[in-house]
Design an enzyme around this catalytic site. Structure first.
Site, short mmCIF file in Angstrom:
data_model
loop_
_atom_site.label_atom_id
_atom_site.label_comp_id
_atom_site.label_asym_id
_atom_site.label_seq_id
_atom_site.Cartn_x
_atom_site.Cartn_y
_atom_site.Cartn_z
N THR A 243 -10.62 -7.16 1.52
CA THR A 243 -10.95 -8.26 2.41
C THR A 243 -10.97 -7.76 3.85
O THR A 243 -10.04 -7.09 4.28
CB THR A 243 -9.92 -9.40 2.27
OG1 THR A 243 -9.89 -9.80 0.91
CG2 THR A 243 -10.29 -10.59 3.14
N CYS A 331 0.97 13.61 17.82
CA CYS A 331 1.42 13.66 16.43
C CYS A 331 2.47 14.74 16.21
O CYS A 331 3.28 14.64 15.31
CB CYS A 331 0.25 13.91 15.50
SG CYS A 331 -1.08 12.76 15.79
#
Ligand SMILES: *Cc1c(COP(=O)(O)O)cnc(C)c1O
Length: 389
Positions: A243, A331
């Site tokens: 969705t 990161c």
């Protein structure tokens, strides 16, 4: 204490107008675009509108836009999807050695699954030489991925030149090598017209353009051989089921529109601040090195090695004064590994460990940078003395 946020390449705050555009999609326009009733149709109309808007900005057809959950997902989808769908044509993939971990780690996965990865070294100024790409192509090559802008040192890569080489090769040899670019750091400042860049696939994300996190797109040129990355109900052209994240899609679209509107004026303003800041640091603080190309760099990027100062210590020192910067890539800044980007420029651990990225943004002022410069000078003096003891 006031926050001076100089880490806009890690992520940006949400633009208030983006939040406003998203507001209706939590309680009011909550329908599932696949539903037949009016709430579904309402959402579907908005989804179609967003897709058209994004397509117009990057100059492609609406059907060529896949809404995703961010840069990492788009990159995984492009590389894995194209690699496996084209296995019959070959197993060779080419990337550069300064790609984002989303590309490097995905290629590491592909390497374990029968693909052959060539990792090209950039030049000392952080630019990938298109001639190197040309030399690396073999009859087994199916995919080339090169970032449009590096997230750590801000270098702008010659994407159009690389594309011309690939297109000429494809034409000459009747080959079908695909070209993907990671444009996550380009959305605020550069040309992201896929036709002008000459790419078959392009990744953009919302979290770097004052949009919501975990949003983004993958542009995939029509007729590209690619297999789905997520299987299910067949949303997003059957490539990315699930969705649709309507608030996220609306937010990403609004953020991209605003970014493109502000592109010219913001680039000019930040280039001025950037050049002033670089000049002052190099002039006022001895043993400092600018990392990356001096001109072919993003308007908001400053990356400097303060030799003899450990990067993490500098980040924490500045943080005490409310200043947010990063050492290495965001990161890896919690790990004590040397930045693979700075190491790619020169095999020098000290330079890599002492590198600091300042990434300016929409809310950065000259005053912020003057204060930061003052604190950096204190930090260098204090931290260099520590290492000398
Ligand atoms: C941030 C970034 C990514 C990852 O995007 P996410 O939306 O955090 O998944 C990939 N490539 C580059 C160049 C980036 O700067």
């Amino acid at each position: 204490m006031r926050t001076i946020y100089l880490d806009n390449s890690a992520t940006t705050p949400l633009d208030p107008l983006v939040k406003k555009a998203m507001d209706d999609f939590w309680y009011k326009k909550y329908g599932n675009p696949s539903s037949l009733h009016h709430k579904g149709r309402e959402a579907k109309q908005e989804l179609i509108k967003s897709r058209k808007k994004v397509a117009k900005i990057i100059n492609c057809k609406p059907e060529e836009i896949i809404f995703t959950a961010g840069g990492t997902e788009s990159i995984n989808m492009a590389l894995i999807g194209i690699a496996f769908a084209n296995k019959k044509s070959g197993n060779h993939i080419i990337i550069s050695n300064i790609e984002h971990p989303a590309v490097l780690a995905t290629c590491n996965y592909l390497d374990k699954h029968g693909f052959d990865i060539t990792i090209l070294s950039v030049e000392k100024d952080g630019i990938l030489n298109p001639k190197k790409v040309e030399k690396a192509i073999t009859s087994k090559t199916i995919l080339i991925s090169a970032m449009q802008v590096n997230n750590e040192i801000g270098t702008i890569q010659p994407i159009t030149e690389i594309s011309k080489i690939i297109q000429a090769y494809n034409h000459r040899k009747h080959a079908n090598i695909y070209f993907h670019t990671d444009s996550c750091q380009a959305g605020n400042y550069l040309n992201i017209n896929v036709k002008r860049l000459g790419v078959d696939a392009m990744t953009l994300n919302g979290s770097k353009i004052y949009g919501p996190k975990q949003t983004g797109i993958l542009y995939i040129k029509q007729d590209t051989q690619i297999q789905p990355y997520i299987y299910g109900g067949g949303q997003e052209n059957k490539l990315r089921s699930g969705t649709e994240n309507m608030p996220g899609i609306i937010g990403f679209t609004k953020a991209l529109e605003i970014a493109q509107k502000k592109k010219a004026t913001e680039s000019k303003r930040l280039e001025g601040l950037r050049d002033w800041f670089i000049k002052e640091i190099l002039k006022q603080i001895p043993d400092t090195i600018l990392n990356g190309h001096i001109a072919k760099r993003l308007p908001n990027n400053i990356n400097i090695s303060f030799m003899g100062v450990e990067g993490e210590s500098m980040v924490l020192f500045l943080d005490k004064y409310g200043i947010c910067v990063s050492s290495g890539s965001a990161c890896s800044s919690t790990k004590l590994t040397a930045s693979h980007i700075i190491m790619a420029l020169e095999d020098n651990h000290e330079r890599a460990h002492s590198s600091i990225r300042f990434s300016l943004g929409r809310y950065t002022t000259k005053k912020d940078l003057e204060f930061t410069l003052k604190i950096i000078k204190q930090a260098v003096e204090k931290l260099r003395n520590i290492s000398a003891v």
